[in-house]
Enzyme design. Sequence first.
Site, short mmCIF file in Angstrom:
data_model
loop_
_atom_site.label_atom_id
_atom_site.label_comp_id
_atom_site.label_asym_id
_atom_site.label_seq_id
_atom_site.Cartn_x
_atom_site.Cartn_y
_atom_site.Cartn_z
N ARG A 123 -16.98 35.80 -19.35
CA ARG A 123 -15.54 35.52 -19.37
C ARG A 123 -15.25 34.47 -20.44
NH1 ARG A 123 -13.57 34.30 -13.28
NH2 ARG A 123 -12.51 32.63 -14.36
N ARG A 140 -12.21 23.26 -16.92
CA ARG A 140 -11.83 23.82 -15.61
C ARG A 140 -12.26 22.89 -14.47
NH1 ARG A 140 -14.58 29.26 -15.91
NH2 ARG A 140 -13.62 29.75 -13.92
N ARG A 162 -3.30 26.01 -6.24
CA ARG A 162 -4.22 25.26 -7.12
C ARG A 162 -3.71 23.85 -7.39
NH1 ARG A 162 -7.68 29.56 -9.17
NH2 ARG A 162 -8.90 28.88 -10.90
N LYS A 174 -15.61 31.67 -4.27
CA LYS A 174 -14.40 32.15 -3.59
C LYS A 174 -14.15 33.64 -3.85
CE LYS A 174 -11.55 29.42 -5.79
NZ LYS A 174 -12.47 28.86 -6.81
N ARG A 229 -22.88 33.42 -15.31
CA ARG A 229 -22.11 34.56 -14.78
C ARG A 229 -21.81 35.59 -15.88
NH1 ARG A 229 -17.06 33.04 -11.23
NH2 ARG A 229 -16.26 32.06 -13.12
#
Length: 217
Positions: A161, A172, A88, A13, A128
């Site tokens: 992160r 998550r 969300r 996204k 990532r």
Amino acid sequence: MIFVLLGAPGAGKGTQASLLAANNDILCKISTGDSLRKHVKNKTAIGKKIEEVMTSGKLVSDDILLEVLKCELAECSGKSVILDGYPRNIEQAQTLSNMLNSDSKQKLAKVLLLNVEKTDLINRISGRRVCSGCGATYHIDVSPSQKNGICDGCQGDLVQRSDDSKDKIAVRLDVYENETKPLVDYYKKLGVLEVIDGSQSSDKVYESLQKSLGLVA
Ligand code: AMP
């Protein structure tokens, strides 16, 4: 017009919203995750309240999100908006709907769901790396930087992160299943949902999104 990008963490996204906004002057991107991370980095009053919950992988409170969203929407005034990371949960979707009902200038045009298999999501998130300077995103296997650990653009350090670690990814993804995924049915019933195959290459996903947003024929 408002376009919502829906999808699990790692579905792409943020990447797609950034590309769309960078290449189309009429579009303004709001990424609630980026906005919240800025608050944490700048140690604002909001930042101090949310740091722990963000690191845990859980959702920040709806009240704080509303405050952040209102500020961001004001900055996008006069443009169409791509929402990345909001709503969300069902409560946030209802808040958004109430907000738009009282503002005749903006209307929810479409909700675009980026669909990606769970194993792909885990691979994408765990590999990532983000530049601590400019925020550019890399992937250790798929799109590595030229020099290990250094951003190609600003030479900043690449970091993982705090919520991209293996244990936080699991939290998550659970939060997505339990709190965010019900929005798929919610928006399907409203007749505004469109599903995009998010497992395609980034270029192909971008092409599909451009078509859905009416930016190309
Ligand atoms: P993201 O960058 O979209 O993956 O978001 C990172 C984190 O920011 C999430 O795990 C949440 O802690 C917080 N966050 C972002 N958007 C929202 C939202 N709409 N509601 C609650 N928390 C959010």
